[in-house]
Motif scaffolding. Structure first.
Motif, short mmCIF file in Angstrom:
data_model
loop_
_atom_site.label_atom_id
_atom_site.label_comp_id
_atom_site.label_asym_id
_atom_site.label_seq_id
_atom_site.Cartn_x
_atom_site.Cartn_y
_atom_site.Cartn_z
N ASP A 198 27.12 5.74 54.63
CA ASP A 198 26.07 5.04 53.90
C ASP A 198 25.51 3.96 54.83
O ASP A 198 26.12 2.91 55.02
CB ASP A 198 26.65 4.42 52.63
CG ASP A 198 25.62 3.68 51.80
OD1 ASP A 198 24.49 3.44 52.30
OD2 ASP A 198 25.95 3.31 50.66
N GLY A 232 32.34 13.94 53.44
CA GLY A 232 31.77 12.63 53.18
C GLY A 232 30.58 12.36 54.08
O GLY A 232 30.20 13.18 54.91
N HIS A 271 31.88 4.89 54.97
CA HIS A 271 32.16 6.29 54.64
C HIS A 271 32.25 6.47 53.13
O HIS A 271 32.97 5.73 52.44
CB HIS A 271 33.46 6.75 55.31
CG HIS A 271 33.77 8.20 55.08
ND1 HIS A 271 34.57 8.63 54.06
CD2 HIS A 271 33.34 9.31 55.72
CE1 HIS A 271 34.66 9.95 54.09
NE2 HIS A 271 33.92 10.39 55.09
N GLN A 272 31.55 7.46 52.63
CA GLN A 272 31.51 7.75 51.20
C GLN A 272 32.02 9.16 50.96
O GLN A 272 31.86 10.02 51.81
CB GLN A 272 30.06 7.60 50.69
CG GLN A 272 29.52 6.21 50.81
CD GLN A 272 30.32 5.20 50.00
OE1 GLN A 272 30.56 5.38 48.81
NE2 GLN A 272 30.77 4.15 50.66
N PRO A 273 32.69 9.46 49.88
CA PRO A 273 32.70 8.66 48.66
C PRO A 273 33.74 7.54 48.63
O PRO A 273 33.68 6.67 47.78
CB PRO A 273 33.00 9.69 47.57
CG PRO A 273 33.83 10.74 48.25
CD PRO A 273 33.30 10.79 49.66
N CYS A 274 34.71 7.55 49.54
CA CYS A 274 35.68 6.47 49.56
C CYS A 274 36.31 6.39 50.95
O CYS A 274 36.19 7.30 51.75
CB CYS A 274 36.75 6.64 48.48
SG CYS A 274 37.69 8.17 48.63
#
Length: 180
Positions: free
Chosen positions: A5, A2, A161-164
């Motif tokens: 963002d 991850g 933090h991405q995506p989740c």
């Protein structure tokens, strides 16, 4: 992997730290100190901190008490996750969980394998959710606490933090308790 963002705003969460030990005091609680230092350095807030003995009902009672408090979003316990007779933290956590986060233990084992090899098989780290609160049980070593925070929790407890991440679904953890 991850990523963060940077266009999103960091959201601090309120974390309670529970050390499970028959012998430690706050002055000797290096694992608890490690978790507190890391969560505060990450921008989160220490909601509470306690030490309890390795007694299943005592551990579960403290977890339930914190889960009932609006001031606690996350509980991280350290200690009592091994295989000996006094290691009952995992059972106490599971007494409280509404849902277990099975992959937490799996990912923790993967992280641990890189550091301690097959000795990672002796850990029973676990995670779950109860009453809209996240709960995580970590081994009592400072190394395990560092690994869990640095490799898993600091990322999953960061809204950016991405995506989740865990924070973005926090408002929905207790939706089943609300009236329709």
């Amino acid at each position: 992997m991850g990523k963060i963002d940077e266009t999103k705003t960091f959201i601090p969460v309120r974390i309670a730290v529970l050390t499970v030990s028959d012998t430690r005091s706050l002055a000797e609680d290096r694992s608890g100190d490690t978790l507190v230092a890391r969560l505060e350095a990450s921008g989160h807030m220490l909601a509470d901190r306690k030490i309890v003995q390795d007694e299943r009902d005592v551990i579960a009672a403290q977890l339930r008490d914190w889960c009932a408090q609006d001031e606690v979003d996350v509980i991280i316990s350290t200690g009592g996750t091994g295989l000996t007779g006094r290691d009952v933290t995992v059972e106490a956590h599971r007494d409280v969980y509404e849902k277990e986060i099975e992959a937490f233990g799996t990912v923790f084992t993967m992280v641990s394998m890189k550091k301690i090899g097959t000795s990672a098989v002796q850990s029973r780290a676990t995670g779950g959710v109860a009453n809209g609160t996240y709960l995580f049980a970590l081994p009592g070593s400072t190394g395990a606490c560092k690994d869990a925070w640095d490799e898993i929790l600091q990322w999953q407890l960061d809204y950016r933090h991405q995506p989740c991440n865990f924070v973005e679904i926090m408002p929905r953890l207790d939706e089943h308790l609300r009236r329709k």
